[in-house]
Design a protein around this motif. Sequence first.
Motif, PDB file in Angstrom:
ATOM      1  N   THR A   1       0.920  -1.027   0.164  1.00 49.29           N
ATOM      2  CA  THR A   1       0.057   0.026  -0.067  1.00 49.29           C
ATOM      3  C   THR A   1       0.897   1.250  -0.033  1.00 49.29           C
ATOM      4  O   THR A   1       1.826   1.587   0.973  1.00 49.29           O
ATOM      5  CB  THR A   1      -1.066  -0.019   1.113  1.00 49.29           C
ATOM      6  N   GLY A   2       0.792   2.012  -1.029  1.00 52.36           N
ATOM      7  CA  GLY A   2       1.264   3.423  -0.991  1.00 52.36           C
ATOM      8  C   GLY A   2       0.636   4.692  -0.507  1.00 52.36           C
ATOM      9  O   GLY A   2      -0.762   4.373  -0.058  1.00 52.36           O
ATOM     10  N   ASP A   3       1.163   5.802  -0.550  1.00 50.62           N
ATOM     11  CA  ASP A   3       0.468   6.963  -0.123  1.00 50.62           C
ATOM     12  C   ASP A   3      -0.805   7.203  -1.149  1.00 50.62           C
ATOM     13  O   ASP A   3      -0.554   7.243  -2.342  1.00 50.62           O
ATOM     14  CB  ASP A   3       1.157   8.191  -0.199  1.00 50.62           C
ATOM     15  N   PRO A   4      -2.077   7.293  -0.513  1.00 49.15           N
ATOM     16  CA  PRO A   4      -3.369   7.434  -1.477  1.00 49.15           C
ATOM     17  C   PRO A   4      -3.169   8.481  -2.223  1.00 49.15           C
ATOM     18  O   PRO A   4      -2.568   9.830  -2.180  1.00 49.15           O
ATOM     19  CB  PRO A   4      -4.293   7.696  -0.231  1.00 49.15           C
ATOM     20  N   VAL A   5      -3.511   8.394  -3.567  1.00 52.35           N
ATOM     21  CA  VAL A   5      -3.493   9.295  -4.747  1.00 52.35           C
ATOM     22  C   VAL A   5      -4.856  10.285  -4.472  1.00 52.35           C
ATOM     23  O   VAL A   5      -5.940   9.786  -4.154  1.00 52.35           O
ATOM     24  CB  VAL A   5      -3.372   8.782  -5.996  1.00 52.35           C
TER      25      VAL A   5
ATOM     26  N   GLY B   1       3.791   1.927  -9.575  1.00 51.32           N
ATOM     27  CA  GLY B   1       4.891   1.078  -9.029  1.00 51.32           C
ATOM     28  C   GLY B   1       4.607  -0.121  -8.386  1.00 51.32           C
ATOM     29  O   GLY B   1       5.356  -0.706  -7.580  1.00 51.32           O
ATOM     30  N   GLY B   2       3.415  -0.741  -8.682  1.00 49.21           N
ATOM     31  CA  GLY B   2       2.974  -1.852  -8.248  1.00 49.21           C
ATOM     32  C   GLY B   2       2.344  -1.473  -6.643  1.00 49.21           C
ATOM     33  O   GLY B   2       1.721  -2.803  -5.980  1.00 49.21           O
ATOM     34  N   ALA B   3       2.294  -0.571  -6.146  1.00 50.92           N
ATOM     35  CA  ALA B   3       1.570  -0.340  -4.813  1.00 50.92           C
ATOM     36  C   ALA B   3       0.320   0.244  -4.832  1.00 50.92           C
ATOM     37  O   ALA B   3       0.066   1.111  -5.743  1.00 50.92           O
ATOM     38  CB  ALA B   3       2.546   0.605  -3.866  1.00 50.92           C
ATOM     39  N   ILE B   4      -0.536  -0.036  -4.110  1.00 54.96           N
ATOM     40  CA  ILE B   4      -1.879   0.217  -4.159  1.00 54.96           C
ATOM     41  C   ILE B   4      -2.175   1.740  -3.756  1.00 54.96           C
ATOM     42  O   ILE B   4      -1.683   2.088  -2.545  1.00 54.96           O
ATOM     43  CB  ILE B   4      -2.802  -0.596  -3.410  1.00 54.96           C
ATOM     44  N   VAL B   5      -2.449   2.526  -4.698  1.00 54.13           N
ATOM     45  CA  VAL B   5      -2.709   3.987  -4.187  1.00 54.13           C
ATOM     46  C   VAL B   5      -4.232   4.621  -4.082  1.00 54.13           C
ATOM     47  O   VAL B   5      -4.656   5.715  -3.718  1.00 54.13           O
ATOM     48  CB  VAL B   5      -1.965   4.839  -4.970  1.00 54.13           C
ATOM     49  N   HIS B   6      -4.887   3.512  -4.735  1.00 50.03           N
ATOM     50  CA  HIS B   6      -6.452   3.710  -4.687  1.00 50.03           C
ATOM     51  C   HIS B   6      -7.211   2.349  -4.822  1.00 50.03           C
ATOM     52  O   HIS B   6      -6.768   1.678  -5.689  1.00 50.03           O
ATOM     53  CB  HIS B   6      -7.030   4.782  -5.431  1.00 50.03           C
ATOM     54  N   GLU B   7      -8.057   2.217  -3.998  1.00 57.28           N
ATOM     55  CA  GLU B   7      -8.942   0.882  -4.154  1.00 57.28           C
ATOM     56  C   GLU B   7     -10.386   1.167  -3.679  1.00 57.28           C
ATOM     57  O   GLU B   7     -10.451   1.644  -2.466  1.00 57.28           O
ATOM     58  CB  GLU B   7      -8.161  -0.222  -3.547  1.00 57.28           C
ATOM     59  N   SER B   8     -11.174   0.950  -4.427  1.00 55.85           N
ATOM     60  CA  SER B   8     -12.682   1.381  -3.996  1.00 55.85           C
ATOM     61  C   SER B   8     -13.449   0.444  -4.591  1.00 55.85           C
ATOM     62  O   SER B   8     -13.246  -0.067  -5.990  1.00 55.85           O
ATOM     63  CB  SER B   8     -13.164   2.560  -4.157  1.00 55.85           C
ATOM     64  N   TYR B   9     -14.612  -0.031  -4.122  1.00 53.54           N
ATOM     65  CA  TYR B   9     -15.540  -0.940  -4.659  1.00 53.54           C
ATOM     66  C   TYR B   9     -17.004  -0.258  -4.398  1.00 53.54           C
ATOM     67  O   TYR B   9     -17.506   0.494  -3.458  1.00 53.54           O
ATOM     68  CB  TYR B   9     -15.778  -2.501  -3.778  1.00 53.54           C
ATOM     69  N   HIS B  10     -17.702  -0.401  -5.390  1.00 54.17           N
ATOM     70  CA  HIS B  10     -19.046   0.278  -5.439  1.00 54.17           C
ATOM     71  C   HIS B  10     -20.253  -0.629  -5.968  1.00 54.17           C
ATOM     72  O   HIS B  10     -19.986  -1.835  -6.414  1.00 54.17           O
ATOM     73  CB  HIS B  10     -19.044   1.528  -6.664  1.00 54.17           C
ATOM     74  N   LEU B  11     -21.428  -0.144  -5.604  1.00 58.68           N
ATOM     75  CA  LEU B  11     -22.744  -0.896  -6.332  1.00 58.68           C
ATOM     76  C   LEU B  11     -22.944  -2.132  -5.622  1.00 58.68           C
ATOM     77  O   LEU B  11     -23.573  -3.067  -6.231  1.00 58.68           O
ATOM     78  CB  LEU B  11     -22.734  -0.758  -7.819  1.00 58.68           C
TER      79      LEU B  11
END
Length: 390
Positions: free
Chosen positions: A73-77, A100-110
């Motif tokens: 996990t990286g710093d959120p964008v 660079g392979g790190a998650i900077v945003h992840e969200s799920y909807h609906l």
Amino acid sequence: MRHVWKRLGRVGLALVLAVIAVGLWKREEITRLLAVRSLFAEERIIGNFSNMDRAFLTRAISRGDGPVSPLPTGDPVTLPETTDRWMRERAVTSLLVLDGGAIVHESYHLGTSRNDRRIGWSIAKSFLSALFGIVMADGAIASLDDPVTKYAPELTGSAYDGATIRNVLQMASGVTFDEDYLDYNSDINKMGRILALGGSMDGFAAGLRDRSAPPGETWKYVSIDTHVIAMVIRGATGRDLPDLLAEKIIAPLGLESQSFYLTDGRGVAFALGGINMTTRDYGRFGQMIAQGGHWQGRQIVPGDWIAASTIASAPTEPGQLGYGYQWWIPKGAGDGVFMARGIYGQYIYIDQPRDVVIVVTAADRQFREPGVNDQNVAMFHAIAQAVQAD
């Protein structure tokens, strides 16, 4: 007369019992066919896309017994201001951004979640491209200019007779195929019914007889071309697709969940659009491609194949989307920017110079409206820029 009525009654009862027996025998096929007919219905499409194993025959793609490859996990964008509105308009069900392979945003909807195994539709084509590159590097296929019939002789006499592997990889086979999802009688929908009813995809491809152009002359997106590439791979290796993909790509990636293919009635993978996996696992595949086929200290897909397959080499019209070997190249994109794309808004967008990978799953029933794909690509570009700015 009374005996006649008795006999007729016995015949009628026998017919009723026969109909009931056939109904029970074909219950699964009928259930799948009904499910296919409502697959894209507004009130069902979101749930259907997370539960495709309820409507189709499937085969697991083994993830192997290795550990899960971590996605740090990286710093959120800070996403562009228009992102929320875009996600609502496009019925986005998940958005994953890797820097660079790190998650900077992840969200799920609906109503979807991280654990949902979403169907990627034609994203599967780009998985097959990567597998083809491995098989060719292993020496099972001699040349892209070999005729497809060399490895899939059952296509002899079909519309594919005379087409090369390169033609088919580039969607330039010249085969006549109607891909209108809104037309019940189109070829793509006939193929879907064959899949649902347990028919043969190989037989469907071999039964195509008409061409709209000579092989290699013009580009036209024809999904059955991808199935032909799968037939070539199977013929060249003597292996089936789920096992081969698992060994060569899926297990080395260290996916976090068990993925699966839709299949026809003979267990043959629906190569052109049947992979189902989590958003994060799509991200792992995309990141491996972004890294030139390299993952966790191992070269999974040859780097030269990725470079060759992700440039606009197909004979598309000037000023339009470019196409390589089962990968899309956005209009005006610089080197190293390309994407996998599936119907109803599925994307893996890769920007190699920025080392950004964006995965989108969606249930966008307006995906074919003019300008929608351009709008999506513009959003991906804006997100990649935002990642770089942060």
